[in-house]
Enzyme design. Structure first.
Site, PDB file in Angstrom:
ATOM      1  N   TYR A  72       0.847  -1.202   0.000  1.00  0.00           N
ATOM      2  CA  TYR A  72       0.000   0.000   0.000  1.00  0.00           C
ATOM      3  C   TYR A  72       0.877   1.244   0.000  1.00  0.00           C
ATOM      4  O   TYR A  72       0.589   2.220  -0.705  1.00  0.00           O
ATOM      5  CB  TYR A  72      -0.929  -0.034   1.214  1.00  0.00           C
ATOM      6  CG  TYR A  72      -2.087   0.942   1.165  1.00  0.00           C
ATOM      7  CD1 TYR A  72      -3.113   0.805   0.240  1.00  0.00           C
ATOM      8  CD2 TYR A  72      -2.169   2.000   2.077  1.00  0.00           C
ATOM      9  CE1 TYR A  72      -4.194   1.691   0.216  1.00  0.00           C
ATOM     10  CE2 TYR A  72      -3.240   2.890   2.060  1.00  0.00           C
ATOM     11  CZ  TYR A  72      -4.252   2.731   1.133  1.00  0.00           C
ATOM     12  OH  TYR A  72      -5.320   3.607   1.120  1.00  0.00           O
TER      13      TYR A  72
HETATM   14  P1  NAD Z   1     -14.193   1.685  -0.091  1.00  0.00           P
HETATM   15  O1  NAD Z   1     -13.875   0.241  -0.282  1.00  0.00           O
HETATM   16  O2  NAD Z   1     -15.310   2.054   0.803  1.00  0.00           O
HETATM   17  O3  NAD Z   1     -14.417   2.339  -1.525  1.00  0.00           O
HETATM   18  C1  NAD Z   1     -13.606   1.961  -2.614  1.00  0.00           C
HETATM   19  C2  NAD Z   1     -14.476   1.777  -3.840  1.00  0.00           C
HETATM   20  O4  NAD Z   1     -13.610   1.446  -4.935  1.00  0.00           O
HETATM   21  C3  NAD Z   1     -15.482   0.634  -3.688  1.00  0.00           C
HETATM   22  O5  NAD Z   1     -16.766   1.077  -4.102  1.00  0.00           O
HETATM   23  C4  NAD Z   1     -14.947  -0.449  -4.617  1.00  0.00           C
HETATM   24  O6  NAD Z   1     -15.970  -1.257  -5.199  1.00  0.00           O
HETATM   25  C5  NAD Z   1     -14.209   0.365  -5.660  1.00  0.00           C
HETATM   26  N1  NAD Z   1     -13.171  -0.405  -6.335  1.00  0.00           N
HETATM   27  C6  NAD Z   1     -12.159  -1.090  -5.768  1.00  0.00           C
HETATM   28  N2  NAD Z   1     -11.432  -1.704  -6.705  1.00  0.00           N
HETATM   29  C7  NAD Z   1     -11.999  -1.385  -7.902  1.00  0.00           C
HETATM   30  C8  NAD Z   1     -11.703  -1.722  -9.246  1.00  0.00           C
HETATM   31  N3  NAD Z   1     -10.669  -2.514  -9.563  1.00  0.00           N
HETATM   32  N4  NAD Z   1     -12.481  -1.205 -10.212  1.00  0.00           N
HETATM   33  C9  NAD Z   1     -13.546  -0.424  -9.910  1.00  0.00           C
HETATM   34  N5  NAD Z   1     -13.877  -0.075  -8.655  1.00  0.00           N
HETATM   35  C10 NAD Z   1     -13.115  -0.561  -7.673  1.00  0.00           C
HETATM   36  O7  NAD Z   1     -12.847   2.356   0.425  1.00  0.00           O
HETATM   37  P2  NAD Z   1     -12.461   3.902   0.675  1.00  0.00           P
HETATM   38  O8  NAD Z   1     -11.747   3.931   1.965  1.00  0.00           O
HETATM   39  O9  NAD Z   1     -13.589   4.806   0.430  1.00  0.00           O
HETATM   40  O10 NAD Z   1     -11.345   4.076  -0.457  1.00  0.00           O
HETATM   41  C11 NAD Z   1     -11.385   5.094  -1.445  1.00  0.00           C
HETATM   42  C12 NAD Z   1      -9.972   5.591  -1.663  1.00  0.00           C
HETATM   43  O11 NAD Z   1      -9.533   6.235  -0.464  1.00  0.00           O
HETATM   44  C13 NAD Z   1      -8.954   4.497  -1.961  1.00  0.00           C
HETATM   45  O12 NAD Z   1      -8.083   4.959  -2.973  1.00  0.00           O
HETATM   46  C14 NAD Z   1      -8.213   4.365  -0.634  1.00  0.00           C
HETATM   47  O13 NAD Z   1      -6.918   3.866  -0.818  1.00  0.00           O
HETATM   48  C15 NAD Z   1      -8.227   5.790  -0.173  1.00  0.00           C
HETATM   49  N6  NAD Z   1      -7.990   6.062   1.240  1.00  0.00           N
HETATM   50  C16 NAD Z   1      -8.798   5.532   2.201  1.00  0.00           C
HETATM   51  C17 NAD Z   1      -8.549   5.838   3.538  1.00  0.00           C
HETATM   52  C18 NAD Z   1      -9.391   5.272   4.627  1.00  0.00           C
HETATM   53  O14 NAD Z   1      -8.977   5.362   5.786  1.00  0.00           O
HETATM   54  N7  NAD Z   1     -10.555   4.704   4.350  1.00  0.00           N
HETATM   55  C19 NAD Z   1      -7.504   6.688   3.886  1.00  0.00           C
HETATM   56  C20 NAD Z   1      -6.714   7.221   2.884  1.00  0.00           C
HETATM   57  C21 NAD Z   1      -6.971   6.909   1.571  1.00  0.00           C
END
Ligand code: NAD
Length: 258
Positions: free
Chosen positions: A159
């Site tokens: 990651y």
């Molecule tokens: P989440 O799983 O709730 O949302 C991610 C979405 O991406 C989901 O709807 C999933 O179906 C979709 N997805 C995943 N792989 C995919 C693919 N190959 N093709 C199409 N869609 C796909 O998670 P989140 O936390 O909302 O993540 C969103 C972004 O935020 C990500 O890039 C994650 O790395 C980043 N992020 C999250 C956090 C956290 O603490 N949650 C912190 C920093 C960054």
């Protein structure tokens, strides 16, 4: 309709969001739609309530160039243009480490994360760039505290590699696409979402314990929710951010001063 800043356009502003079915992306879609945008969403799953007047869903994988082209086509054909591309779909590595992983597992997980979290962003940017250059639009990508930190945030080496690489994507695109398209990012700390690993395991299962860890880790002692960070994406796309490109907003409770 005019934009909220009063600048006249012939149509309502239009965005494409990837990963909009859950978590941060879902909150961004809702925030944009509530503030006058029409939104085309690319996700590997779509919600049961499906298309609405303001939101169109494309089910597909961000690793697929045709899926990225397809969601941009939907924005252009259904909503008449494109002003904002939000690259957000992502997956986590569940904290994989160099000491405990087998070689094959480490390679597989790292390749998968780079494919979704980095190549997915490149393919989305590639699909959107022509339309955004025409509209003087912008891109906003979701980075992470893992774009900077390498320990203590629950993430593993894959990651960290993917999110550091995504920061490089943002910086390169910002330089490459100026002055036609602005490119910025939001890098949250821990937000309780449906974030999953390659194997579909939920990173925030056992949320109480994890939120306590997140809270203890950041100087402000906060655990933010997706709805709190969503307006930052809209801000970065707005004329108020006209002078910003290559910028990363970091709603992470002050990890830079930890
Ligand atoms: P989440 O799983 O709730 O949302 C991610 C979405 O991406 C989901 O709807 C999933 O179906 C979709 N997805 C995943 N792989 C995919 C693919 N190959 N093709 C199409 N869609 C796909 O998670 P989140 O936390 O909302 O993540 C969103 C972004 O935020 C990500 O890039 C994650 O790395 C980043 N992020 C999250 C956090 C956290 O603490 N949650 C912190 C920093 C960054």
């Amino acid at each position: 309709m005019g934009r909220e800043d009063g600048r006249r356009v012939e149509r309502e502003p239009v965005a494409v969001v990837t990963g909009g079915a859950s978590g941060i992306g879902r909150a961004v879609v809702a925030d944009l739609a509530a503030h006058g945008y029409r939104v085309a969403v690319l996700d590997r799953e779509a919600p049961a309530d499906g298309d609405s007047d303001r939101v169109r869903w494309v089910v597909g994988d961000v690793r697929d160039p045709d899926a990225n082209d397809g969601v941009v086509d939907v924005a252009l054909s259904r909503f008449g243009g494109l002003d904002l591309f939000v690259g957000n779909a992502g997956v986590h590595d569940g904290g994989i480490g160099i000491r405990d992983a087998g070689g094959a597992e480490l390679a597989e997980v790292t390749r998968y994360l780079l494919d979704v979290d980095v190549v997915g962003y490149l393919l989305g940017a590639r699909a959107a760039v022509r339309a955004l250059a025409g509209s003087k639009g912008s891109m906003v990508f979701t980075l992470s505290d893992a774009s900077y930190l390498v320990r203590g945030n629950g993430a593993g080496i894959a990651y960290a590699a993917a999110k550091h690489a995504a920061l490089g994507v943002v910086r390169h695109l910002a330089a490459d696409l100026a002055p036609a398209v602005r490119v910025n990012a939001v890098a949250p700390g821990g937000i309780v979402t449906g974030l999953r690993t390659m194997d579909g395991l939920r990173v925030f299962a056992g949320a109480d314990e994890i939120t306590a860890t997140v809270r203890a880790f950041n100087p402000l002692g906060v655990v933010l929710c997706a709805e709190q960070v969503a307006p930052l994406y809209r801000f970065l796309a707005s004329p108020a951010a006209e002078g910003m490109t290559g910028e990363v907003l970091r709603p992470d409770g002050g990890l830079t001063v930890r």
